[in-house]
Motif scaffolding. Structure first.
Motif, PDB file in Angstrom:
ATOM      1  N   ALA A 103     -18.945  20.469 -29.576  1.00 55.31           N
ATOM      2  CA  ALA A 103     -17.772  20.166 -28.499  1.00 55.31           C
ATOM      3  C   ALA A 103     -17.514  18.753 -28.691  1.00 55.31           C
ATOM      4  CB  ALA A 103     -18.263  20.393 -27.284  1.00 55.31           C
ATOM      5  N   ARG A 104     -16.429  18.460 -28.029  1.00 56.07           N
ATOM      6  CA  ARG A 104     -15.696  16.894 -28.346  1.00 56.07           C
ATOM      7  C   ARG A 104     -14.981  16.769 -26.788  1.00 56.07           C
ATOM      8  NH1 ARG A 104     -14.998  17.010 -33.596  1.00 56.07           N
ATOM      9  NH2 ARG A 104     -15.700  15.238 -34.317  1.00 56.07           N
ATOM     10  N   MET A 105     -15.270  15.585 -26.207  1.00 56.87           N
ATOM     11  CA  MET A 105     -14.541  15.149 -25.173  1.00 56.87           C
ATOM     12  C   MET A 105     -13.024  14.879 -25.617  1.00 56.87           C
ATOM     13  SD  MET A 105     -14.918  11.921 -22.475  1.00 56.87           S
ATOM     14  CE  MET A 105     -14.342  10.827 -23.733  1.00 56.87           C
ATOM     15  N   SER A 106     -12.034  15.423 -25.167  1.00 55.23           N
ATOM     16  CA  SER A 106     -10.612  15.022 -25.522  1.00 55.23           C
ATOM     17  C   SER A 106     -10.079  13.992 -24.827  1.00 55.23           C
ATOM     18  CB  SER A 106      -9.714  16.222 -25.401  1.00 55.23           C
ATOM     19  OG  SER A 106      -9.599  16.774 -24.116  1.00 55.23           O
ATOM     20  N   ARG A 107     -10.300  13.680 -23.619  1.00 57.22           N
ATOM     21  CA  ARG A 107      -9.499  12.500 -23.008  1.00 57.22           C
ATOM     22  C   ARG A 107     -10.493  12.238 -21.635  1.00 57.22           C
ATOM     23  NH1 ARG A 107      -5.461  13.116 -18.962  1.00 57.22           N
ATOM     24  NH2 ARG A 107      -4.786  15.312 -18.842  1.00 57.22           N
ATOM     25  N   ALA A 108     -10.385  11.311 -21.122  1.00 57.25           N
ATOM     26  CA  ALA A 108     -11.063  10.860 -19.796  1.00 57.25           C
ATOM     27  C   ALA A 108     -10.153   9.883 -18.883  1.00 57.25           C
ATOM     28  CB  ALA A 108     -12.268  10.368 -19.907  1.00 57.25           C
ATOM     29  N   THR A 109     -10.176  10.123 -17.673  1.00 57.97           N
ATOM     30  CA  THR A 109      -9.460   9.074 -16.699  1.00 57.97           C
ATOM     31  C   THR A 109     -10.676   8.428 -15.985  1.00 57.97           C
ATOM     32  OG1 THR A 109      -9.495  10.648 -15.001  1.00 57.97           O
ATOM     33  CG2 THR A 109      -7.623  10.695 -16.559  1.00 57.97           C
ATOM     34  N   ASP A 111     -11.882   9.192 -13.170  1.00 61.85           N
ATOM     35  CA  ASP A 111     -12.527  10.206 -12.238  1.00 61.85           C
ATOM     36  C   ASP A 111     -12.916  11.321 -13.182  1.00 61.85           C
ATOM     37  OD1 ASP A 111     -12.837   8.323 -10.025  1.00 61.85           O
ATOM     38  OD2 ASP A 111     -10.691   8.913  -9.698  1.00 61.85           O
ATOM     39  N   VAL A 112     -12.111  11.787 -13.931  1.00 61.00           N
ATOM     40  CA  VAL A 112     -11.992  13.035 -14.679  1.00 61.00           C
ATOM     41  C   VAL A 112     -12.141  12.955 -16.260  1.00 61.00           C
ATOM     42  CG1 VAL A 112     -10.691  15.483 -14.607  1.00 61.00           C
ATOM     43  CG2 VAL A 112     -10.964  14.147 -12.779  1.00 61.00           C
ATOM     44  N   ALA A 113     -12.863  14.086 -16.868  1.00 61.78           N
ATOM     45  CA  ALA A 113     -12.832  14.050 -18.259  1.00 61.78           C
ATOM     46  C   ALA A 113     -12.675  15.590 -18.374  1.00 61.78           C
ATOM     47  CB  ALA A 113     -14.147  13.526 -18.756  1.00 61.78           C
ATOM     48  N   PHE A 114     -12.069  15.666 -19.781  1.00 64.93           N
ATOM     49  CA  PHE A 114     -11.683  16.844 -20.357  1.00 64.93           C
ATOM     50  C   PHE A 114     -12.509  17.058 -21.799  1.00 64.93           C
ATOM     51  CE2 PHE A 114      -8.283  15.392 -17.740  1.00 64.93           C
ATOM     52  CZ  PHE A 114      -7.870  16.482 -17.301  1.00 64.93           C
ATOM     53  N   ALA A 115     -12.803  18.492 -21.924  1.00 65.81           N
ATOM     54  CA  ALA A 115     -13.633  18.646 -23.181  1.00 65.81           C
ATOM     55  C   ALA A 115     -13.307  19.980 -23.738  1.00 65.81           C
ATOM     56  CB  ALA A 115     -15.099  18.507 -22.894  1.00 65.81           C
ATOM     57  N   ASP A 116     -13.519  20.216 -24.976  1.00 65.64           N
ATOM     58  CA  ASP A 116     -13.104  21.410 -25.769  1.00 65.64           C
ATOM     59  C   ASP A 116     -14.196  21.660 -26.730  1.00 65.64           C
ATOM     60  OD1 ASP A 116     -10.255  22.006 -24.941  1.00 65.64           O
ATOM     61  OD2 ASP A 116     -10.238  19.854 -26.085  1.00 65.64           O
ATOM     62  N   GLY A 117     -14.677  22.804 -26.840  1.00 67.43           N
ATOM     63  CA  GLY A 117     -15.876  23.210 -27.981  1.00 67.43           C
ATOM     64  C   GLY A 117     -15.526  24.653 -28.272  1.00 67.43           C
ATOM     65  N   VAL A 127     -16.830  31.991 -29.261  1.00 65.77           N
ATOM     66  CA  VAL A 127     -16.428  31.659 -28.054  1.00 65.77           C
ATOM     67  C   VAL A 127     -15.578  30.296 -28.196  1.00 65.77           C
ATOM     68  CG1 VAL A 127     -17.110  30.599 -25.926  1.00 65.77           C
ATOM     69  CG2 VAL A 127     -18.242  32.613 -26.512  1.00 65.77           C
ATOM     70  N   ARG A 128     -14.468  30.217 -27.705  1.00 63.81           N
ATOM     71  CA  ARG A 128     -13.710  29.082 -27.527  1.00 63.81           C
ATOM     72  C   ARG A 128     -13.771  28.750 -25.799  1.00 63.81           C
ATOM     73  NH1 ARG A 128      -8.349  30.291 -29.848  1.00 63.81           N
ATOM     74  NH2 ARG A 128      -8.227  31.740 -27.828  1.00 63.81           N
ATOM     75  N   ALA A 129     -13.924  27.406 -25.777  1.00 62.89           N
ATOM     76  CA  ALA A 129     -14.185  27.130 -24.361  1.00 62.89           C
ATOM     77  C   ALA A 129     -13.508  25.735 -24.075  1.00 62.89           C
ATOM     78  CB  ALA A 129     -15.748  26.982 -23.969  1.00 62.89           C
ATOM     79  N   SER A 130     -13.094  25.368 -23.047  1.00 65.12           N
ATOM     80  CA  SER A 130     -12.638  23.975 -22.569  1.00 65.12           C
ATOM     81  C   SER A 130     -13.178  23.786 -21.035  1.00 65.12           C
ATOM     82  CB  SER A 130     -11.012  24.086 -22.564  1.00 65.12           C
ATOM     83  OG  SER A 130     -10.486  25.002 -21.921  1.00 65.12           O
ATOM     84  N   GLY A 131     -13.063  22.856 -20.543  1.00 66.45           N
ATOM     85  CA  GLY A 131     -13.517  22.228 -19.427  1.00 66.45           C
ATOM     86  C   GLY A 131     -12.989  21.047 -18.892  1.00 66.45           C
ATOM     87  N   VAL A 132     -13.102  20.838 -17.536  1.00 70.24           N
ATOM     88  CA  VAL A 132     -12.538  19.581 -16.702  1.00 70.24           C
ATOM     89  C   VAL A 132     -13.845  19.328 -16.044  1.00 70.24           C
ATOM     90  CG1 VAL A 132     -10.930  18.752 -15.196  1.00 70.24           C
ATOM     91  CG2 VAL A 132     -10.343  20.631 -16.764  1.00 70.24           C
ATOM     92  N   PHE A 133     -14.113  17.933 -16.045  1.00 67.40           N
ATOM     93  CA  PHE A 133     -15.500  17.622 -15.206  1.00 67.40           C
ATOM     94  C   PHE A 133     -15.008  16.466 -14.567  1.00 67.40           C
ATOM     95  CE2 PHE A 133     -16.222  19.758 -19.107  1.00 67.40           C
ATOM     96  CZ  PHE A 133     -17.557  20.714 -18.820  1.00 67.40           C
ATOM     97  N   LYS A 134     -15.846  16.452 -12.985  1.00 67.29           N
ATOM     98  CA  LYS A 134     -15.745  15.299 -12.248  1.00 67.29           C
ATOM     99  C   LYS A 134     -16.782  14.337 -12.812  1.00 67.29           C
ATOM    100  CE  LYS A 134     -15.061  12.772  -8.552  1.00 67.29           C
ATOM    101  NZ  LYS A 134     -14.346  11.906  -8.277  1.00 67.29           N
ATOM    102  N   LEU A 135     -16.269  12.991 -13.178  1.00 70.98           N
ATOM    103  CA  LEU A 135     -17.249  12.027 -13.346  1.00 70.98           C
ATOM    104  C   LEU A 135     -18.104  11.394 -12.319  1.00 70.98           C
ATOM    105  CD1 LEU A 135     -15.010  10.220 -16.153  1.00 70.98           C
ATOM    106  CD2 LEU A 135     -16.849  12.026 -16.530  1.00 70.98           C
TER     107      LEU A 135
END
Length: 140
Positions: A103-109, A111-117, A127-135
């Protein structure tokens, strides 16, 4: 009773210091990837599979969530709490397989970050997965 787990794939070592949920579901393994890549793995034990020996989707989802959160943590040095998780089940894996996740983080603001794996076993993406995370700040 410690379950018999074969040696992990090359470069992987057993992970320590995980929370109670991940510790219970593991054991998990990791190796240091380059350029922000987070790599984790687990060996499919009978308790990870359903009645016909196929890895349970809940196990793959929980593992993917932790993998993506680790990528966010590596990319931001903050704790990422899951806001959204998207999972695509592409293929099955079975008891006795090593599941390897990348997995890799694709971008971050601020307050929030995005990752794909992805997760793969025996050279096949499962499996293909993606997520949004509150920092969140790390608190000791």
């Amino acid at each position: 009773m410690d379950e018999l787990i074969p040696d992990p794939p090359p470069g992987f070592v057993r992970s320590k210091g995980r929370g109670p949920f991940s510790t219970h579901n593991g054991p998990y393994f990791h190796r240091m990837g380059e350029d922000g890549l987070v790599e984790q793995a687990f060996y499919v034990l009978p308790r990870h599979a359903n009645g016909i020996g196929i890895v349970h989707g809940g196990m793959l989802s929980a593992f993917s969530d932790g993998l993506l959160a680790a990528a966010v943590g590596r990319g931001t040095d903050k704790v990422g709490v899951t806001i959204h998780l998207s999972i695509d089940f592409l293929h099955m894996a079975r008891q006795g397989d090593w599941i390897i996740g990348e997995a890799r983080m694709s971008r971050a603001t601020k307050d929030v970050a995005f990752a794909d794996g992805r997760l793969h076993a025996r050279g096949v993406d499962i499996v293909r997965a993606s997520g949004v995370f509150k920092l969140m700040s790390r608190h000791g």
